[in-house]
Design a protein around this motif. Sequence first.
Motif, mmCIF file in Angstrom:
data_model
loop_
_atom_site.group_PDB
_atom_site.id
_atom_site.type_symbol
_atom_site.label_atom_id
_atom_site.label_comp_id
_atom_site.label_asym_id
_atom_site.label_seq_id
_atom_site.Cartn_x
_atom_site.Cartn_y
_atom_site.Cartn_z
ATOM 1 N N GLN A 53 1.019 -1.311 -0.005
ATOM 2 C CA GLN A 53 -0.025 -0.039 0.047
ATOM 3 C C GLN A 53 0.814 1.233 0.050
ATOM 4 O OE1 GLN A 53 -2.230 -0.578 3.522
ATOM 5 N NE2 GLN A 53 -0.796 0.380 4.766
ATOM 6 N N HIS A 54 2.116 1.022 0.315
ATOM 7 C CA HIS A 54 3.013 2.216 0.165
ATOM 8 C C HIS A 54 4.002 2.252 -1.054
ATOM 9 C CE1 HIS A 54 1.174 3.642 3.953
ATOM 10 N NE2 HIS A 54 1.702 2.311 4.762
ATOM 11 N N ALA A 55 3.514 1.653 -1.938
ATOM 12 C CA ALA A 55 4.384 1.502 -3.047
ATOM 13 C C ALA A 55 4.299 2.387 -4.425
ATOM 14 C CB ALA A 55 4.591 0.052 -3.433
ATOM 15 N N GLY A 56 3.854 3.652 -4.201
ATOM 16 C CA GLY A 56 3.758 4.703 -5.150
ATOM 17 C C GLY A 56 2.328 4.759 -5.852
ATOM 18 N N PHE A 57 1.414 4.346 -4.966
ATOM 19 C CA PHE A 57 -0.123 4.449 -5.873
ATOM 20 C C PHE A 57 -0.713 5.817 -5.555
ATOM 21 C CE2 PHE A 57 0.777 -0.133 -5.266
ATOM 22 C CZ PHE A 57 0.107 -0.528 -6.323
ATOM 23 N N LEU A 58 -1.033 6.504 -6.457
ATOM 24 C CA LEU A 58 -1.600 7.622 -6.202
ATOM 25 C C LEU A 58 -3.029 7.948 -6.988
ATOM 26 C CD1 LEU A 58 -1.393 10.827 -5.625
ATOM 27 C CD2 LEU A 58 -0.708 11.197 -8.040
ATOM 28 N N ASP A 59 -3.769 7.957 -6.006
ATOM 29 C CA ASP A 59 -5.426 8.204 -6.280
ATOM 30 C C ASP A 59 -5.557 9.514 -6.948
ATOM 31 O OD1 ASP A 59 -8.170 8.127 -6.503
ATOM 32 O OD2 ASP A 59 -8.652 7.145 -4.564
ATOM 33 N N VAL A 60 -6.005 9.726 -8.157
ATOM 34 C CA VAL A 60 -5.996 10.857 -8.867
ATOM 35 C C VAL A 60 -7.339 11.591 -8.303
ATOM 36 C CG1 VAL A 60 -6.595 11.746 -11.163
ATOM 37 C CG2 VAL A 60 -4.771 10.165 -10.880
ATOM 38 N N LEU A 61 -8.345 10.831 -8.141
ATOM 39 C CA LEU A 61 -9.656 11.333 -7.083
ATOM 40 C C LEU A 61 -9.287 12.420 -6.041
ATOM 41 C CD1 LEU A 61 -12.520 11.921 -7.135
ATOM 42 C CD2 LEU A 61 -12.922 9.853 -5.868
ATOM 43 N N SER A 62 -8.477 11.550 -5.374
ATOM 44 C CA SER A 62 -7.869 12.390 -3.951
ATOM 45 C C SER A 62 -6.970 13.481 -4.480
ATOM 46 C CB SER A 62 -7.141 11.328 -3.055
ATOM 47 O OG SER A 62 -7.902 10.281 -2.808
ATOM 48 N N CYS A 68 1.166 14.963 -3.679
ATOM 49 C CA CYS A 68 1.312 13.816 -4.165
ATOM 50 C C CYS A 68 1.871 12.740 -3.253
ATOM 51 C CB CYS A 68 1.852 13.561 -5.461
ATOM 52 S SG CYS A 68 0.859 14.519 -6.884
ATOM 53 N N TYR A 69 2.897 13.312 -2.652
ATOM 54 C CA TYR A 69 3.583 12.381 -1.737
ATOM 55 C C TYR A 69 2.868 12.037 -0.415
ATOM 56 C CZ TYR A 69 7.096 10.834 1.622
ATOM 57 O OH TYR A 69 7.522 10.020 2.514
ATOM 58 N N ASN A 70 2.244 13.030 0.112
ATOM 59 C CA ASN A 70 1.287 12.952 1.313
ATOM 60 C C ASN A 70 -0.065 11.996 0.975
ATOM 61 O OD1 ASN A 70 2.875 14.669 2.900
ATOM 62 N ND2 ASN A 70 1.602 16.445 2.083
ATOM 63 N N LEU A 71 -0.454 12.120 -0.059
ATOM 64 C CA LEU A 71 -1.508 11.322 -0.392
ATOM 65 C C LEU A 71 -1.167 9.971 -0.592
ATOM 66 C CD1 LEU A 71 -3.585 13.538 -3.170
ATOM 67 C CD2 LEU A 71 -4.288 12.770 -0.807
ATOM 68 N N MET A 72 0.071 9.652 -1.509
ATOM 69 C CA MET A 72 0.647 8.339 -1.388
ATOM 70 C C MET A 72 0.842 7.703 -0.218
ATOM 71 S SD MET A 72 2.766 8.393 -4.949
ATOM 72 C CE MET A 72 3.844 9.668 -4.721
ATOM 73 N N SER A 73 1.461 8.484 0.961
ATOM 74 C CA SER A 73 1.622 7.854 1.917
ATOM 75 C C SER A 73 0.630 7.305 2.772
ATOM 76 C CB SER A 73 2.374 9.169 3.037
ATOM 77 O OG SER A 73 3.489 9.541 2.076
ATOM 78 N N THR A 74 -0.555 7.958 2.579
ATOM 79 C CA THR A 74 -1.967 7.664 3.318
ATOM 80 C C THR A 74 -2.695 6.551 2.599
ATOM 81 O OG1 THR A 74 -2.990 9.479 2.619
ATOM 82 C CG2 THR A 74 -1.837 9.702 4.734
ATOM 83 N N THR A 75 -2.146 6.226 1.448
ATOM 84 C CA THR A 75 -3.191 5.184 0.545
ATOM 85 C C THR A 75 -3.195 3.900 1.287
ATOM 86 O OG1 THR A 75 -2.492 6.405 -1.329
ATOM 87 C CG2 THR A 75 -3.262 4.021 -1.517
ATOM 88 N N LYS A 76 -4.488 3.372 1.523
ATOM 89 C CA LYS A 76 -4.410 2.002 2.184
ATOM 90 C C LYS A 76 -5.570 1.357 1.187
ATOM 91 C CE LYS A 76 -3.697 3.142 6.841
ATOM 92 N NZ LYS A 76 -2.326 3.320 6.523
ATOM 93 N N PHE A 77 -5.154 0.001 1.257
ATOM 94 C CA PHE A 77 -5.909 -0.906 0.359
ATOM 95 C C PHE A 77 -6.746 -1.750 1.239
ATOM 96 C CE2 PHE A 77 -2.381 -0.443 -2.951
ATOM 97 C CZ PHE A 77 -2.949 0.603 -3.672
ATOM 98 N N LYS A 78 -7.923 -2.010 1.075
ATOM 99 C CA LYS A 78 -8.939 -2.468 1.928
ATOM 100 C C LYS A 78 -8.743 -4.021 1.409
ATOM 101 C CE LYS A 78 -11.620 1.143 3.349
ATOM 102 N NZ LYS A 78 -12.977 1.720 3.256
#
Length: 198
Positions: A80-89, A176-186
């Motif tokens: 979940q912390h491997a460079g995923f960026l949600d464009v909606l967020s 972008c970095y802050n958003l990627m740091s908080t991305t979690k996959f359920k």
Amino acid sequence: MQIATREFVYILDVIQLSGKAPHLWQEILDVIQLSGKAPHLWQELGNFLFNNCDILKLGFSFTSDTSIIIHSLPHLSFNQHAGFLDVLSLWKQIEKNPNIKLPYEVQSGGPSLSTLVHLCLGRPLDKSDQFSNWEKRPLRQSQLEYAALDAYCLIQVYDVLKSCSEAVGFPFDDTCYNLMSTTKFKKKKSKTPTKSQR
């Protein structure tokens, strides 16, 4: 599964390929520049791409897509912390800054990818194949084009969001970095009850 780069879009037909011989998998992995043989080629793809922090992965509202992928292809083992960026967020963060103006105006439309594409690129996505029968083979040309555009447009949208943000001094990279740091996959919850639920 669609994987888009600036040069190419790869459509991996998971349903069709799941019953094919291993050498076909190797050919597919070679196309996306993976080398060597591995007993679990999905795992190799996961390590090379999905778990690689050096490759930015764009998606639009990741939660539903990633939960399906995690459930269907557990060997990919998303980090979940491997460079995923949600464009909606990212879009929601950018909208908070009144100085950022996207190139086009849209009178109506909710927070959808089609609306964002229209705001950034001047035309909405053609979503006519979104609810077509994706299990029937062979896939129609229009379905392949829809799948390819659905992935590739994210790169173009990202570029527009970046240039519009930087034009007014908005800290795009930090956001972008802050958003990627908080991305979690359920992960889907198991339907088997635990001891405390019995």
